[in-house]
Each structure stands twice: as C-alpha cells, then as structure tokens.
Design a protein around this motif. Structure first.
Motif, PDB file in Angstrom:
ATOM      1  N   TYR A 131       0.843  -1.190   0.000  1.00  0.00           N
ATOM      2  CA  TYR A 131       0.000   0.000   0.000  1.00  0.00           C
ATOM      3  C   TYR A 131       0.879   1.241   0.000  1.00  0.00           C
ATOM      4  N   GLY A 132       0.666   2.103  -0.967  1.00  0.00           N
ATOM      5  CA  GLY A 132       1.390   3.366  -1.017  1.00  0.00           C
ATOM      6  C   GLY A 132       0.417   4.517  -1.032  1.00  0.00           C
ATOM      7  N   GLU A 133       0.390   5.268   0.054  1.00  0.00           N
ATOM      8  CA  GLU A 133      -0.545   6.382   0.150  1.00  0.00           C
ATOM      9  C   GLU A 133      -0.122   7.508  -0.772  1.00  0.00           C
ATOM     10  N   TYR A 134      -1.092   8.031  -1.524  1.00  0.00           N
ATOM     11  CA  TYR A 134      -0.797   9.100  -2.468  1.00  0.00           C
ATOM     12  C   TYR A 134      -0.604  10.406  -1.703  1.00  0.00           C
ATOM     13  N   THR A 135       0.480  11.082  -1.972  1.00  0.00           N
ATOM     14  CA  THR A 135       0.748  12.366  -1.329  1.00  0.00           C
ATOM     15  C   THR A 135       0.758  13.461  -2.379  1.00  0.00           C
ATOM     16  N   LEU A 136       0.225  14.604  -1.994  1.00  0.00           N
ATOM     17  CA  LEU A 136       0.165  15.735  -2.918  1.00  0.00           C
ATOM     18  C   LEU A 136       1.542  16.364  -3.093  1.00  0.00           C
ATOM     19  N   THR A 137       1.766  16.873  -4.280  1.00  0.00           N
ATOM     20  CA  THR A 137       2.971  17.653  -4.559  1.00  0.00           C
ATOM     21  C   THR A 137       2.525  19.015  -5.081  1.00  0.00           C
ATOM     22  N   GLU A 138       3.451  19.917  -5.193  1.00  0.00           N
ATOM     23  CA  GLU A 138       3.127  21.264  -5.683  1.00  0.00           C
ATOM     24  C   GLU A 138       2.598  21.222  -7.115  1.00  0.00           C
ATOM     25  N   ASP A 139       3.000  20.204  -7.881  1.00  0.00           N
ATOM     26  CA  ASP A 139       2.492  20.078  -9.256  1.00  0.00           C
ATOM     27  C   ASP A 139       0.988  19.809  -9.275  1.00  0.00           C
ATOM     28  N   ASP A 140       0.470  19.153  -8.226  1.00  0.00           N
ATOM     29  CA  ASP A 140      -0.964  18.860  -8.173  1.00  0.00           C
ATOM     30  C   ASP A 140      -1.803  20.101  -7.899  1.00  0.00           C
ATOM     31  N   CYS A 141      -1.174  21.150  -7.397  1.00  0.00           N
ATOM     32  CA  CYS A 141      -1.919  22.327  -6.975  1.00  0.00           C
ATOM     33  C   CYS A 141      -2.450  23.153  -8.143  1.00  0.00           C
ATOM     34  N   VAL A 142      -2.009  22.852  -9.362  1.00  0.00           N
ATOM     35  CA  VAL A 142      -2.523  23.596 -10.514  1.00  0.00           C
ATOM     36  C   VAL A 142      -4.015  23.348 -10.694  1.00  0.00           C
ATOM     37  N   SER A 143      -4.524  22.238 -10.111  1.00  0.00           N
ATOM     38  CA  SER A 143      -5.949  21.920 -10.257  1.00  0.00           C
ATOM     39  C   SER A 143      -6.838  22.902  -9.524  1.00  0.00           C
ATOM     40  N   CYS A 144      -6.320  23.497  -8.451  1.00  0.00           N
ATOM     41  CA  CYS A 144      -7.189  24.336  -7.625  1.00  0.00           C
ATOM     42  C   CYS A 144      -6.769  25.794  -7.547  1.00  0.00           C
ATOM     43  N   GLU A 145      -5.621  26.157  -8.091  1.00  0.00           N
ATOM     44  CA  GLU A 145      -5.121  27.514  -7.884  1.00  0.00           C
ATOM     45  C   GLU A 145      -5.988  28.585  -8.540  1.00  0.00           C
ATOM     46  N   SER A 146      -6.753  28.227  -9.564  1.00  0.00           N
ATOM     47  CA  SER A 146      -7.583  29.226 -10.247  1.00  0.00           C
ATOM     48  C   SER A 146      -9.043  29.198  -9.795  1.00  0.00           C
ATOM     49  N   LEU A 147      -9.399  28.291  -8.861  1.00  0.00           N
ATOM     50  CA  LEU A 147     -10.784  28.219  -8.397  1.00  0.00           C
ATOM     51  C   LEU A 147     -11.092  29.394  -7.479  1.00  0.00           C
ATOM     52  N   GLU A 148     -12.240  30.013  -7.696  1.00  0.00           N
ATOM     53  CA  GLU A 148     -12.648  31.144  -6.854  1.00  0.00           C
ATOM     54  C   GLU A 148     -13.940  30.852  -6.112  1.00  0.00           C
ATOM     55  N   SER A 149     -14.751  29.971  -6.672  1.00  0.00           N
ATOM     56  CA  SER A 149     -16.021  29.619  -6.035  1.00  0.00           C
ATOM     57  C   SER A 149     -16.442  28.231  -6.509  1.00  0.00           C
ATOM     58  N   ILE A 150     -17.528  27.748  -5.948  1.00  0.00           N
ATOM     59  CA  ILE A 150     -18.050  26.428  -6.305  1.00  0.00           C
ATOM     60  C   ILE A 150     -19.210  26.584  -7.273  1.00  0.00           C
ATOM     61  N   ASP A 151     -19.121  25.952  -8.427  1.00  0.00           N
ATOM     62  CA  ASP A 151     -20.179  26.041  -9.428  1.00  0.00           C
ATOM     63  C   ASP A 151     -21.450  25.354  -8.942  1.00  0.00           C
ATOM     64  N   ILE A 152     -22.592  25.871  -9.404  1.00  0.00           N
ATOM     65  CA  ILE A 152     -23.901  25.280  -9.115  1.00  0.00           C
ATOM     66  C   ILE A 152     -24.536  24.911 -10.449  1.00  0.00           C
ATOM     67  N   ALA A 153     -25.011  23.675 -10.567  1.00  0.00           N
ATOM     68  CA  ALA A 153     -25.531  23.227 -11.867  1.00  0.00           C
ATOM     69  C   ALA A 153     -26.688  22.252 -11.644  1.00  0.00           C
ATOM     70  N   ASN A 154     -27.405  21.951 -12.750  1.00  0.00           N
ATOM     71  CA  ASN A 154     -28.441  20.924 -12.737  1.00  0.00           C
ATOM     72  C   ASN A 154     -28.452  20.229 -14.095  1.00  0.00           C
ATOM     73  N   LYS A 155     -29.160  19.121 -14.181  1.00  0.00           N
ATOM     74  CA  LYS A 155     -29.260  18.337 -15.414  1.00  0.00           C
ATOM     75  C   LYS A 155     -27.883  18.055 -16.010  1.00  0.00           C
ATOM     76  N   VAL A 156     -26.992  17.561 -15.178  1.00  0.00           N
ATOM     77  CA  VAL A 156     -25.629  17.287 -15.625  1.00  0.00           C
ATOM     78  C   VAL A 156     -25.511  15.816 -16.018  1.00  0.00           C
ATOM     79  N   SER A 157     -24.660  15.536 -16.971  1.00  0.00           N
ATOM     80  CA  SER A 157     -24.387  14.152 -17.372  1.00  0.00           C
ATOM     81  C   SER A 157     -23.124  13.669 -16.661  1.00  0.00           C
ATOM     82  N   TYR A 158     -22.948  12.357 -16.656  1.00  0.00           N
ATOM     83  CA  TYR A 158     -21.774  11.800 -15.991  1.00  0.00           C
ATOM     84  C   TYR A 158     -20.491  12.234 -16.686  1.00  0.00           C
ATOM     85  N   ASP A 159     -20.475  12.214 -18.013  1.00  0.00           N
ATOM     86  CA  ASP A 159     -19.274  12.614 -18.756  1.00  0.00           C
ATOM     87  C   ASP A 159     -18.932  14.075 -18.490  1.00  0.00           C
ATOM     88  N   PHE A 160     -19.957  14.925 -18.441  1.00  0.00           N
ATOM     89  CA  PHE A 160     -19.731  16.343 -18.161  1.00  0.00           C
ATOM     90  C   PHE A 160     -19.145  16.520 -16.760  1.00  0.00           C
TER      91      PHE A 160
END
Length: 359
Positions: free
Chosen positions: A125-154
């Motif tokens: 078992y190897g626990e996944y640890t975050l690195t600074e490279d992973d932070c690009v996923s969240c650095e531009s987020l400002e708020s949480i989107d609200i949606a409806n009628k979404v598909s799984y692929d979307f």
C-alpha cells in the motif's frame, strides 16, 4: 498440625515415591530393551518399526496433553472476557490496564501506536501524497459552481478529474425522503432503535455536544427523543455493513452517477436541532468520491486544500440548501461544516471508492 493433615501429607508422599519408583523401573526396562536390540544386531529402521506402537501411544498422550492445555487456556480466556463484561469488573480492569500501560512507558514507549491507523504496515500500500504540481488543479478556483441536469461525462471531465467541487440542485428530486413530511429525526432514529442487527452497533466516529457518557449511538438517539432536549448537533460514521445498508433507505444513487461507480462503502449522518454556531466541525473522510446530500435545513461548509496546496489554493466556502448535493473528490480537499442556525438540519454524506483508472 492435626493428625488428619499429617496422614494426608504422608499418603501424598508415599504415592509420589511409588510413582517415581515405577518410572525408574520403566526407564530401566526401556534401556535394557534398547541394549538387547543392539546386541541382536537390529538396524535403526528395524528398531523404529518394533517401537512404533510405543511411539504411537506416547504421541497420543502428548496430543491429549496439548489439547487439554489449549482447552484450559480457552476456558480461562472466556472466563476473563465474561468477567470483563460485568460493569464494575470492567471498570477496574480498565483502570488496572491503564496503570500497567503507564508503568511500562520507561521500558517501551507505546504512545505513537495510539495515533496509528494500522498497527502492521502493508508493504503493497502506497498512500498518495500531494505535490506542488498537483496544486494547478485548484489555484484558479474562486467559487463552487452550481448546476443541474448534468451528465456523468460532463461531471467527470469538468469537475471530478480536475478535483473541482460542484453543487448539483436536482440530484435528489425523485428521492422518497424528499417528499415525506414525516421524516426529520424520527425515521432515521427508528432504523437503529428497531432493527435487531443495529441494536448494538457502535459508529466508528461520533461527535456531539450532548454528553452521554458513552459512544453508544442508541443512548444518544434515545436522549434526543426527549422533547426537553434541544440545541444539539451530532455527526456519526456508519462503517458496520448492516448500518451502512440500513441508511441507504434514505438516499439513492444520483442520476448523474455511472453504474460503474461502486456503492458507498461508508456513510455519515449529520443532524442538528436549533444549534447556533459559526465554528466548523471537522469530518475525517477516507480518500474517494464524497457526496453530501442535504435532506432538511441547511449546512454551511468549507473545503480547505491539503498541504502543500493550501499555500497556493484558496479555501472554498458555501451553503448547501435543502435538496442540494455537494460532490467532490477529497484527494485535494479537507471537509468541514457547521449546521444551519435556528432550524432542524439533516444531511447524509457518502464515501465511495474512486479509482479513475477503472472509470
């Protein structure tokens, strides 16, 4: 010393002396038999065949002895376990056990084991640890989107694979629990109070402001049924399989989730009644797909990036209203909440294994 006692001790010594004499005679006979076999020129294999009946008897006696020892140990363990189930004995046993653990600290510092999830490490078992490279996923987020009628692929392409949370407003429209007026706390409580398999269930985690003196869930549920008890909150995690399945009566697989995603392996209940606070409650979640469904009232939540992403990514906060569902993967986010003020609140949170390679 009385005459009877002297007679008993004398008789005991005589029996022991007789037994020793018999053993000496048997030993002498065996030695004589061994010497005789050597003089007659028997080989070791032939002597083994000749003596096999004796060996069999001795082996059976040894097995009987071992069996008796094992049975005695099992009876002793069962007796000790049964004794510790008695209230007063259990309290004293716990106290002596704690004192003993404190006493052995100079010889063995066991305190680090208290905080370990597993006592034996799994080398595969190897626990996944975050690195600074992973932070690009969240650095531009400002708020949480609200949606409806979404598909799984979307949902998968735009949010889950990017570790971005989303609130979906129509995920629970067809759930029976949302259309029932007589829901609130009673229905959830009854599944624990009436199901024989859940009578003795103990949640893996239970946090509340009501002091019941125990981590027993039933004690807490009985207490909140008292109309005089108000201004309380609770959250607990079901990890017992019977409790997990029982709670599924109050939620369903969301329409946007693919059938390839496994059912929730753990689930949580978050409830509160007229409890006013702005202090966030921490909920320790396993890594995976997290879905928080607001069945009644409102829940204020906060998502905080794990280290090292907390330095480059913002905290995200929001209010989850009645009928809304918060969906996110928590490899990146730590989840905290507090119940909506001046109202009754019920939310169900599910933890699901999430392996992108199989989806």
């Amino acid at each position: 010393m009385s005459a009877n006692t002297k007679l008993l001790k004398g008789g005991k010594r005589q029996k022991e002396s007789e037994m020793c004499e018999k053993l000496r005679l048997v030993d002498s006979e065996l030695v004589s038999f061994y010497q005789y076999c050597q003089q007659m020129g028997f080989t070791p294999s032939e002597m083994e065949v000749i003596c096999s009946p004796l060996f069999d008897v001795m082996q059976k006696n040894n097995l009987k002895r071992i069996f008796k020892v094992i049975i005695s140990l099992l009876v002793l363990c069962a007796t000790i376990y049964a004794a510790t189930q008695v209230g007063s004995i259990a309290i004293h046993a716990s106290a002596f056990g704690r004192i003993a653990m404190i006493k052995i600290l100079p010889l063995w510092d066991w305190r680090h084991l208290f905080y370990e999830t597993c006592l034996i490490g799994n080398p595969f078992y190897g626990e996944y640890t975050l690195t600074e490279d992973d932070c690009v996923s969240c650095e531009s987020l400002e708020s949480i989107d609200i949606a409806n009628k979404v598909s799984y692929d979307f949902l998968l392409d735009n949010y889950l694979n990017r570790d971005a949370p989303i609130i979906i407003t129509d995920a629970m429209d067809n759930w029976p629990a949302m259309n029932s007026d007589d829901f609130l706390f009673n229905n959830i409580s009854q599944i624990y109070l009436q199901d024989e398999k859940l009578i003795d269930t103990v949640p893996c985690v239970l946090s509340t402001n009501l002091r019941t003196g125990t981590s027993d869930l039933l004690t807490f549920l009985k207490r909140i049924h008292n109309p005089a008890i108000d201004k309380w909150f609770v959250h607990w995690q079901n990890c017992d399989i019977h409790a997990v399945k029982a709670l599924r009566k109050f939620y369903q697989r969301p329409y946007f989730l693919s059938n390839s995603v496994s059912p929730a392996h753990f689930n949580w209940v978050l409830m509160a009644s007229d409890y006013s606070t702005n202090n966030y409650k921490t909920v320790e979640l396993d890594s995976g797909l997290i879905m928080l469904a607001q069945l009644r009232g409102m829940t204020a939540f906060r998502l905080t990036p794990h280290k090292p992403c907390n330095e480059s990514c913002p905290q995200l906060t929001g209010n989850l209203q009645h009928g809304e569902m918060l969906v996110f993967t928590n490899y990146l986010w730590a989840f905290e909440y507090y119940p909506g003020q001046k109202m009754d609140n019920i939310a169900v949170l599910t933890e699901t294994v999430w392996d992108e390679s199989t989806l």
